[in-house]
Design an enzyme around this catalytic site. Structure first.
Site, PDB file in Angstrom:
ATOM      1  CB  SER A 163       1.990  -5.179  11.835  1.00 33.54           C
ATOM      2  OG  SER A 163       2.127  -3.799  11.089  1.00 33.54           O
ATOM      3  CD  GLU A 212      -2.186  -6.670   5.176  1.00 32.94           C
ATOM      4  OE1 GLU A 212      -2.010  -6.025   6.061  1.00 32.94           O
ATOM      5  OE2 GLU A 212      -2.495  -7.819   5.226  1.00 32.94           O
ATOM      6  CG  HIS A 224      -2.385  -4.062   8.987  1.00 33.39           C
ATOM      7  ND1 HIS A 224      -1.421  -4.793   8.195  1.00 33.39           N
ATOM      8  CD2 HIS A 224      -1.686  -3.204   9.881  1.00 33.39           C
ATOM      9  CE1 HIS A 224      -0.266  -4.732   9.011  1.00 33.39           C
ATOM     10  NE2 HIS A 224      -0.543  -3.889   9.760  1.00 33.39           N
TER      11      HIS A 224
END
Length: 269
Positions: A114, A208, A238
């Site tokens: 991320s 996502e 995610h």
């Protein structure tokens, strides 16, 4: 400050987790018993640059490190709640310099999920700016790689992504940028020049909101001549890969990571 053993009860019993007090930034070294000492991953955790720590991710990282037979240095970079850009990138660079005094860059790979994936990508661009030796590759899990937050997948996948959203990304980007332009490649690596960069192994889910960031980064890097290995997994949340080994999809993702690491660091004749 001396090194401190932080081995957690819920971590795999054959992994040693050590806080490295001599490092210039907070670092955890996570070492499976069968991992070579001359090779390592440098991990940057997610959390929108606003939250998270190596300790919070230590269990997931330990399990993946065990599967990959790799020691991992997990970096505690400054969060935007304390210091905005470029603090996190400065800390990533300081950690990389320090670790590469022990492990040669050719035996290092970056790893981030991320926001941590975006930070790992930005570090590659920063190393090139400074003409410093780069690692052998980078493993990017659903990287947040474009802080302009204009990707269509923010809207298309809003109903299927319960872990990140456009509203969260907007707030997190504003905190991290603190007035700095989102068009700077060091915060939006999709806008960078990827010529001459090492291998990128990118994993993302098609459901996502960061799908398009990941795909665009892979496309831009490949167009610049980089060796890019992109995998788009169907219907996963995610950073599902950090759930290893609890789901079939996470096991598939980490098996691919392990295969790529073995190939990346295969002995040369």
């Amino acid at each position: 400050m001396s090194e401190t053993d932080l081995a957690a009860a819920d971590s795999p019993i054959d992994v040693e987790v050590t806080s490295l007090g001599a490092a210039p930034v907070p670092l955890l070294r996570i070492t499976p018993s069968d991992a070579p000492v001359d090779t390592a991953l440098i991990h940057f955790h997610g959390g929108g640059y606003r939250k998270g720590s190596p300790e919070m991710f230590a269990d997931s990282v330990s399990r993946i490190a065990t599967a990959c037979r790799m020691q991992v240095y997990s970096v505690g970079y400054r969060l935007s709640t304390r210091a905005p850009f470029p603090a996190a990138l400065d800390d990533a660079l300081a950690a990389y310099r320090w670790i590469s005094d022990t492990v040669h860059p050719e035996r290092l790979a970056l790893w981030g999920d991320s926001a941590g994936g975006g930070l790992a990508a930005a570090l590659l661009l920063r190393l090139r700016q400074l003409d410093l030796p780069r690692p052998a590759g980078a493993f990017l899990f659903s990287p947040w790689a474009d802080l302009r937050n204009a990707a269509e997948s923010f809207h298309e996948n809003a109903p299927t992504d319960e872990r990140f959203s456009l509203s969260q990304a907007t707030v997190a980007a504003a905190d991290y940028l603190s007035g700095h332009p989102a068009t700077d490649p060091l915060v939006s690596p999709v806008l960078g020049d990827w010529a001459g960069q090492p291998r990128l192994v990118v994993q993302v889910s098609d459901t996502e909101v960061l799908r398009d960031d990941s795909v665009l980064l892979a496309r831009v890097a490949a167009a610049s001549g980089a060796d890019v290995r992109l995998t788009v997994h169907p219907g996963q949340p995610h950073i599902w890969n950090l759930a290893y080994p609890s789901t079939d999809a996470s096991r598939s993702a980490i098996a691919h990571m392990s295969e790529q690491l073995a190939e990346l660091f295969a002995p040369t004749a």
